[in-house]
Design an enzyme around this catalytic site. Structure first.
Site, PDB file in Angstrom:
ATOM      1  N   CYS A 168      36.677  55.427  40.056  1.00 55.88           N
ATOM      2  CA  CYS A 168      37.794  54.800  40.760  1.00 55.88           C
ATOM      3  C   CYS A 168      38.845  55.823  41.157  1.00 55.88           C
ATOM      4  O   CYS A 168      39.352  55.809  42.287  1.00 55.88           O
ATOM      5  CB  CYS A 168      38.415  53.709  39.898  1.00 55.88           C
ATOM      6  SG  CYS A 168      37.342  52.292  39.604  1.00 55.88           S
ATOM      7  N   GLU A 227      41.261  35.937  25.563  1.00 58.98           N
ATOM      8  CA  GLU A 227      41.938  37.010  24.836  1.00 58.98           C
ATOM      9  C   GLU A 227      43.331  37.275  25.407  1.00 58.98           C
ATOM     10  O   GLU A 227      44.306  37.431  24.669  1.00 58.98           O
ATOM     11  CB  GLU A 227      41.091  38.288  24.890  1.00 58.98           C
ATOM     12  CG  GLU A 227      39.821  38.232  24.056  1.00 58.98           C
ATOM     13  CD  GLU A 227      40.114  38.240  22.565  1.00 58.98           C
ATOM     14  OE1 GLU A 227      40.936  39.067  22.124  1.00 58.98           O
ATOM     15  OE2 GLU A 227      39.529  37.405  21.847  1.00 58.98           O
ATOM     16  N   GLN A 228      43.441  37.338  26.727  1.00 60.27           N
ATOM     17  CA  GLN A 228      44.739  37.564  27.344  1.00 60.27           C
ATOM     18  C   GLN A 228      45.686  36.394  27.083  1.00 60.27           C
ATOM     19  O   GLN A 228      46.873  36.595  26.829  1.00 60.27           O
ATOM     20  CB  GLN A 228      44.569  37.775  28.850  1.00 60.27           C
ATOM     21  CG  GLN A 228      43.919  39.091  29.222  1.00 60.27           C
ATOM     22  CD  GLN A 228      43.843  39.277  30.728  1.00 60.27           C
ATOM     23  OE1 GLN A 228      43.786  38.311  31.495  1.00 60.27           O
ATOM     24  NE2 GLN A 228      43.834  40.525  31.163  1.00 60.27           N
ATOM     25  N   ILE A 242      49.540  34.150  39.566  1.00 59.08           N
ATOM     26  CA  ILE A 242      48.101  33.910  39.465  1.00 59.08           C
ATOM     27  C   ILE A 242      47.460  35.179  38.923  1.00 59.08           C
ATOM     28  O   ILE A 242      47.329  36.181  39.627  1.00 59.08           O
ATOM     29  CB  ILE A 242      47.503  33.527  40.837  1.00 59.08           C
ATOM     30  CG1 ILE A 242      48.172  32.261  41.375  1.00 59.08           C
ATOM     31  CG2 ILE A 242      46.003  33.319  40.719  1.00 59.08           C
ATOM     32  CD1 ILE A 242      47.690  31.849  42.755  1.00 59.08           C
TER      33      ILE A 242
END
Length: 425
Positions: free
Chosen positions: A397, A233-234, A206
């Protein structure tokens, strides 16, 4: 390893106001009062009125961050919109730092001060945050829009800084000498081994990404793979890659929401996709994962998590990442994951591995590769404002992982009839 220094664009090309707004001086005094609460590490702020030092010079905390204020609008933005405002001001080149990661680390190391800064936001901003969560909810339609906003930016852009397998999730650095390509591939092998994949298995993934894990599992472990994504796009990139590898008979690629998946599989994997699910949809996500696994199946989720103690507070807020990078994104905590496993599945958590510091290193590599290809980033159609936004995103991040205010873990789950678990090594 100490984080690399920020690779920011020093020459700004934005048209900042030539004169300060009347409220900037008021905001400046208020923000400096907040900065006076810094107790861990040191902060040096250079602005038009001189250099201001905060923190304890005798503090054992080695962090010393430096900020250069190029326009006083920074103070107004921070006062009105807290840490999000600081990111917006950075995008506009109102301030810079020789090491942006250190600034982020210092701020989160002084969480009480940072929370006070964010709580300065006015009631209108809080109302807008509530509205934002409603309009970016991860419904079937909303999820496609949210995914497209980030992952459909440009395959060319992502190829400039990701590893050769296009893995957009934390690598695992088994040794300090590993480069990004080796660490990303080591992570793929580690996942496959934890799932004990074999030629007899049918693996459900998933969150396809660009197809790296599906192709690796099919090529090196011989399993069949069904993998799904919402990114156009992926999907096209992965489809072409699968065809080049001649793996059409082993890999089934879907453009489908996880809520629409059917059938049952031997194994399941979902790598850093749960962050796009949304808090309100966790029950459905976990119940679907459980239903899609055979009675003896096992699954692995790699997740970015927030500390249990901060989960509830984060529910009602909108941070820089949600506003500018991942609309609809949200982080679970480990206890939230285990609670949903308990209440919405028949699975048990049988393994947890923390790879938080590996993610900090991964982000450092991405950032260095991104700036090494800066001319190509511009050639792909992305301007300096976008570059500064992404620099802030990557440093934000990395600093969070280095200070462990956010974490990353691989969680292994087993169905009741599972009798073959990976050995502890």
């Amino acid at each position: 390893m100490e984080s690399a220094k920020s690779c920011s664009i020093e020459e700004a090309t934005y048209s900042l106001p030539s004169k300060a707004h009347w409220s900037d001086n008021l905001a400046r005094r208020a923000v400096h009062r907040l900065l006076a609460r810094i107790g861990r590490g040191r902060l040096s702020v250079h602005d038009s009125e001189g250099t201001h030092e905060y923190g304890d010079p005798e503090s054992p905390e080695p962090l010393h961050a430096v900020i250069h204020v190029h326009h006083p609008s920074l103070y107004r933005r921070v006062l009105l919109n807290g840490s999000v405002g600081s990111g917006e001001a950075y995008m506009e080149a109102a301030w810079s730092s020789p090491d942006l990661v250190k600034v982020v680390r210092l701020m989160v190391a002084n969480m009480e001060m940072l929370q006070a800064m964010d709580q300065q936001r006015n009631p209108l901003r809080r109302l807008l945050s509530s509205i934002y969560h409603r309009i970016t909810a991860n419904t079937l339609k909303g999820s496609r829009q949210n995914i497209a906003a980030h992952y459909d930016l440009s395959n060319e852009l992502f190829s400039l800084f990701l590893d050769r397998n296009m893995i957009y999730s934390s690598a695992i650095f088994a040794s300090p000498e590993m480069d990004l390509d080796s660490a990303a591939e080591y992570k793929l092998r580690h996942i496959c081994e934890r799932l004990q994949l074999s030629e007899q298995d049918h693996l459900l993934e998933i969150g396809t990404g660009w197809g790296g894990l599906a192709i690796y599992a099919a090529k090196h472990f011989g399993c069949r793979v069904t993998t799904t994504t919402l990114s156009q796009e992926q999907y096209h990139y992965a489809r072409d890659w699968v065809e080049r590898e001649g793996l059409e008979e082993r890999i089934t690629l879907l453009l489908k929401d996880y809520r629409k998946l059917e059938g049952q599989y031997d194994k399941l994997v979902s790598v850093e996709m749960i962050e796009a699910v949304g808090h309100d949809y966790y029950p459905d996500y976990f119940s679907r994962c459980s239903q899609l696994l055979k009675p003896e199946g096992i699954g692995l989720i790699q997740a970015i998590t927030i500390a249990d103690q901060r989960y509830r507070q984060a529910l009602g807020s909108v941070d820089f990442i949600q506003k500018y990078i991942f609309p609809g994104g949200s982080l679970p905590s480990v206890s939230v994951i285990t609670d949903h496993l308990c209440r919405h599945t028949d699975m048990q958590l049988v393994g947890l591995e923390d790879i938080t510091f590996d993610y900090a290193e991964t982000l450092r590599h991405w950032r260095e590769r991104f700036f090494a290809q800066l001319s190509e980033v511009h050639n792909a159609g992305f301007d300096d404002r976008f570059v500064r936004m992404w620099e802030f995103y990557l440093c934000y991040c990395e600093g969070g992982f280095r200070e462990r205010v956010i974490s990353t873990a691989q969680l292994l789950m087993a169905k009741p009839a599972c009798r073959q678990l990976p050995q502890v090594r």
